[in-house]
Design an enzyme around this catalytic site. Structure first.
Site, PDB file in Angstrom:
ATOM      1  N   ASN A 146       0.864  -1.178   0.000  1.00  0.00           N
ATOM      2  CA  ASN A 146       0.000   0.000   0.000  1.00  0.00           C
ATOM      3  C   ASN A 146       0.901   1.228   0.000  1.00  0.00           C
ATOM      4  OD1 ASN A 146      -1.890   2.004   0.387  1.00  0.00           O
ATOM      5  ND2 ASN A 146      -2.323   1.475   2.518  1.00  0.00           N
ATOM      6  N   TRP A 147       0.990   1.875  -1.162  1.00  0.00           N
ATOM      7  CA  TRP A 147       1.893   3.023  -1.287  1.00  0.00           C
ATOM      8  C   TRP A 147       1.372   4.262  -0.571  1.00  0.00           C
ATOM      9  CZ3 TRP A 147       3.911   3.237  -7.061  1.00  0.00           C
ATOM     10  CH2 TRP A 147       4.632   2.062  -7.329  1.00  0.00           C
ATOM     11  N   LYS A 148       0.098   4.262  -0.206  1.00  0.00           N
ATOM     12  CA  LYS A 148      -0.529   5.430   0.424  1.00  0.00           C
ATOM     13  C   LYS A 148      -0.328   6.661  -0.478  1.00  0.00           C
ATOM     14  CE  LYS A 148      -0.093   3.244   4.903  1.00  0.00           C
ATOM     15  NZ  LYS A 148       0.045   3.417   6.360  1.00  0.00           N
ATOM     16  N   HIS A 188      -9.559   1.073   5.110  1.00  0.00           N
ATOM     17  CA  HIS A 188      -8.252   1.235   5.753  1.00  0.00           C
ATOM     18  C   HIS A 188      -8.391   2.136   6.977  1.00  0.00           C
ATOM     19  CE1 HIS A 188      -4.055   2.433   6.377  1.00  0.00           C
ATOM     20  NE2 HIS A 188      -3.734   1.344   5.707  1.00  0.00           N
ATOM     21  N   GLY A 241       4.978   1.156   4.875  1.00  0.00           N
ATOM     22  CA  GLY A 241       6.299   1.761   4.675  1.00  0.00           C
ATOM     23  C   GLY A 241       7.275   0.886   3.922  1.00  0.00           C
ATOM     24  N   GLU A 264      -5.492  -4.724  10.850  1.00  0.00           N
ATOM     25  CA  GLU A 264      -4.568  -3.618  11.136  1.00  0.00           C
ATOM     26  C   GLU A 264      -4.681  -3.234  12.614  1.00  0.00           C
ATOM     27  OE1 GLU A 264      -4.343  -0.177   8.135  1.00  0.00           O
ATOM     28  OE2 GLU A 264      -6.464  -0.663   8.340  1.00  0.00           O
TER      29      GLU A 264
END
Length: 248
Positions: free
Chosen positions: A9-11, A94, A233, A166
């Site tokens: 997940n590159w956000k 998310h 990250g 999460e």
């Protein structure tokens, strides 16, 4: 045997130059990975990443999707738009969408249904905050988040979703969830899925999304109900992401 899934997940990160470098490095280091691999990128980069991933064993994913089909919803991205770029996965619910954009369990359920109807695989995120964890509310909070989604989908569609746990309290707080702590919640989620459809529940992949890194990936992925990772990250560094992929 469930095939592991490692989804990056590159956000809100990336650039045309950085994306090219990152995906080129990941593709070259993928080798004969035994897990499924996906990258969920910001929507302005769909076309670029679709081209970069052409022929690679890496699926394209989105970080969110609208609950609406089309129309006057400024800033929204529809499932049909994702389909045009061959997106396979879409993250829904998310923790950052819940916290910063006030997304409710009901809205997340609507997005899940919309994704399923379009033939996309929703990665449904659930998780508790530090306050909820310390108040002993983990099971009730996480169960309620998943229950609202499960109530909205047909039992026959259960095997078409991915779930991601999460632990919000373990992200950027200095606190860590041990593999055993993560497994405990994953096992509870599996039991909840079994109540919906016992056979399909054993096919659903439950990813861990609490700061999985090269240092802890192998231990986490050895747990019986941890079927991969939703990587934040570490997904922005080719070496780290590849280390997790190969640990799976």
């Amino acid at each position: 045997m469930r095939r592991k899934l490692v989804a990056g997940n590159w956000k809100m990160n990336g650039s045309l130059a950085a994306n090219t470098l990152l995906l080129t490095e990941i593709k070259s280091g993928l080798g004969n990975a035994t897990s499924d691999v996906a990258v969920c990128v910001p929507s302005p980069y769909f076309a670029q990443c679709q081209g970069l991933l052409n022929g690679a064993a890496i699926a394209l994913g989105a970080q969110d999707v609208s609950s609406h089909e089309a129309g006057a919803y400024t800033g929204e991205v529809s499932t049909s738009m994702l389909q045009e770029f061959d997106c396979r996965y879409v993250i829904v619910g998310h923790s950052e969408r819940r916290a910063y954009f006030a997304e409710t369990n009901e809205l997340i359920a609507q997005k899940t249904v919309r994704a399923l109807n379009a033939g996309l695989t929703p990665i449904v995120c659930v998780g508790e905050t530090l306050d909820q964890r310390e108040a002993g509310q983990t099971d009730s909070v996480v169960a309620e988040q998943l229950n609202v989604v499960l109530a909205s989908i047909a039992a026959s569609d259960l095997a078409k979703i991915v779930v991601a746990y999460e632990p919000v309290w373990a992200i950027g707080t200095g606190k860590t969830a041990t593999p055993a702590m993560a497994q405990e919640v994953h096992a509870m989620l599996r039991k909840q899925l079994q109540a919906k459809n016992a056979e399909a529940a054993m096919q659903v992949r439950i990813l861990y999304g609490g700061s999985m890194k090269p240092e802890n990936a192998k231990e986490l992925l050895a747990m019986s109900d941890i079927d991969g990772g939703l990587i934040g990250g570490a997904a922005l560094k080719a070496a780290d992401f590849l280390a997790i992929v190969h640990a799976a």
